[in-house]
Scaffold this active site. Structure first.
Site, mmCIF file in Angstrom:
data_model
loop_
_atom_site.group_PDB
_atom_site.id
_atom_site.type_symbol
_atom_site.label_atom_id
_atom_site.label_comp_id
_atom_site.label_asym_id
_atom_site.label_seq_id
_atom_site.Cartn_x
_atom_site.Cartn_y
_atom_site.Cartn_z
ATOM 1 C CB CYS A 1 -0.945 -0.012 1.191
ATOM 2 S SG CYS A 1 -2.070 -1.421 1.158
ATOM 3 C CG PHE B 1 -0.122 -6.003 4.417
ATOM 4 C CD1 PHE B 1 -0.571 -5.181 5.428
ATOM 5 C CD2 PHE B 1 -0.958 -7.040 4.009
ATOM 6 C CE1 PHE B 1 -1.810 -5.370 6.022
ATOM 7 C CE2 PHE B 1 -2.196 -7.243 4.589
ATOM 8 C CZ PHE B 1 -2.629 -6.411 5.598
ATOM 9 C CE LYS C 1 -5.583 4.795 2.650
ATOM 10 N NZ LYS C 1 -4.528 5.781 2.945
ATOM 11 C CD GLU D 1 -0.794 7.797 9.434
ATOM 12 O OE1 GLU D 1 -0.320 8.524 8.549
ATOM 13 O OE2 GLU D 1 -1.740 6.999 9.227
ATOM 14 C CG HIS E 1 -6.484 1.161 1.853
ATOM 15 N ND1 HIS E 1 -5.559 1.865 1.086
ATOM 16 C CD2 HIS E 1 -5.745 0.315 2.638
ATOM 17 C CE1 HIS E 1 -4.337 1.467 1.399
ATOM 18 N NE2 HIS E 1 -4.422 0.528 2.329
ATOM 19 C CG HIS F 1 -1.382 4.645 5.225
ATOM 20 N ND1 HIS F 1 -1.404 4.478 3.867
ATOM 21 C CD2 HIS F 1 -1.605 3.409 5.758
ATOM 22 C CE1 HIS F 1 -1.631 3.209 3.572
ATOM 23 N NE2 HIS F 1 -1.758 2.539 4.712
#
Length: 427
Positions: free
Chosen positions: A181, A415, A350, A332, A355, A321
């Site tokens: 991502c 990931f 988002k 985060e 996403h 993110h």
């Protein structure tokens, strides 16, 4: 000893987007600024535990590509459409000529665009997995002779940048990058290096993804990564919210035209924003879970700031993110608090778009560039109450905030522990 020369400034002169928020950059920006979530029930996912997504609507593949649309996986369709819009927006080709086999002639020809020194860098996480899945089902149900002979060139991950290069007649490097991502933010960082080093004069950088298919949705759901709010899809993506329970799958693409500022000025273009710096690190921690301490992610942010030559106190906006997962958002938020304190406004788009996996970073960098350009920070949709276990960050919610944005950061985490961060500034 001679001093090392300062790296050339790089600007974003064109933006193209195909997202659930709209089939163009302008439409996507409008929806994000209005804070309208796009998640809906998805017929492709009917019968599964998670049966909704942020699906693309209003995208006319047949109108854009004619019969060729049937020979292109969705992620390639999205990428080529976004690239066409981006180069037209940058004034490199006439909007009527882009993608019509005439890109090298007339307006936008070699007089102002050397295609031999133009690169294409696109990030993706799953590539043409929709094509692999469809043809795999054919193989199992109807046998080998039913499989499309074009399956491999449709579905392999390099197809999207190759298709953009062919569509626009570009002969520089055409690369596909995959850091989950974080992939399209990685693409922006590599593009910055190509321009600073002089290996390219123009780079089309971004990402594309078409992961809203049963195999991907079920896979993420088995990891307990997705929201299960099937009774309220529009309210399912809730970045930083106390009641967040996972992310919402999405699809789309964004392509940014990057060039050196002096070259842009020479042809009368100022650009939306400067791409000032880039930082990337690896957690080296776990296949799917981020490092709970956020150490490498924080290092990516500080390296990006150092590369840009700005300090944390200069940053007006952090486009987070923030996917709406309980663990990721908390880590985060602590990172943002540790690096920026309460000085920087924070948003996550988002909540509107869901996403987009490998395309997310480029879409969010595009929105960040538009925030710099317009002086508008989109609100974080679906935020109702703060999480008492997270630090108190200055999260923009409720309504878009109109304020000058001189410097901004856009974060991407993937990931495998991939962390990629870009810093943007006013041109």
């Amino acid at each position: 000893m001679n001093a090392r020369p300062e790296p050339a400034e790089v600007v974003i002169t064109g933006i193209g987007m195909v997202t659930p928020a709209g089939p163009t950059s302008a439409a996507s920006w409008k929806t994000v600024c209005e804070g309208r979530p796009t998640a809906v029930s998805d017929p492709r996912l009917a019968g599964h535990t998670v049966d909704f997504s942020c699906a693309l609507t209003g995208f006319d593949a047949e109108g854009a590509f004619g019969s060729d649309a049937r020979r292109m996986a969705l992620f390639t369709q999205f990428a080529v459409a976004a690239a066409r819009e981006a180069v037209a927006d940058a004034g490199l080709v006439d909007p009527g000529g882009a993608g019509q086999g005439s890109a090298g002639d007339g307006p936008g020809g070699e007089g102002n665009w050397d295609r031999s020194r133009t690169g294409v860098l696109l990030g993706t996480a799953v590539g043409g997995l929709d094509a692999w899945q469809a043809q795999g089902e054919r193989l199992l149900e109807r046998g080998p002779r039913s499989v499309n002979p074009l399956t491999v060139p449709m579905a392999i991950g390099n197809t999207a940048p190759a298709a953009v290069a062919m569509d626009l007649g570009l002969h520089g490097p055409a690369l596909s990058l995959s850091t989950a991502c974080a992939a399209s933010t990685t693409a922006l960082g590599f593009a910055l290096d190509l321009l600073r080093s002089g290996r390219c004069d123009v780079v089309l950088a971004g990402g594309t993804e078409s992961g809203t298919i049963p195999l991907v949705s079920v896979g993420f759901d088995r990891l307990k990564a997705l929201s299960r709010r099937s009774d309220d899809p529009a309210g399912a993506s809730r970045p930083f919210d106390r009641d967040r329970d996972g992310f919402v799958l999405s699809e789309g693409a964004a392509v940014l035209v990057l060039e050196r500022a002096r070259d842009a000025r020479a042809r009368g273009r100022r650009g939306y924003a400067r791409l000032l710096g880039y930082g990337e690190t690896a957690d080296a921690h776990h296949r799917t879970a981020p490092d709970p301490g956020g150490h490498a992610a924080r290092l990516a942010v500080t390296r990006a700031l150092a590369d840009a030559g700005v300090s944390a106190s200069d940053i007006d906006l952090v486009n987070a993110h923030a996917t709406s997962t309980p663990t990721g958002d908390a880590i985060e938020a602590r990172l943002v608090d540790q690096v920026f304190g309460g000085r920087s406004a924070v948003t996550s788009t988002k909540g509107v778009t869901g996403h987009m996996l490998g395309a997310a970073g480029a879409v969010e960098a595009a929105f960040t560039a538009l925030s710099v350009h317009h002086g508008v920070i989109p609100a974080t949709a679906n935020f109702g109450a703060p999480d008492p276990d997270m630090p108190d960050i200055d999260l923009v919610h409720g309504a878009a905030r109109h304020t000058p944005v001189s410097f901004a950061v856009s974060n991407s985490f993937g990931f495998g522990g991939h962390n990629a961060v870009v810093v943007l500034g006013s041109p």
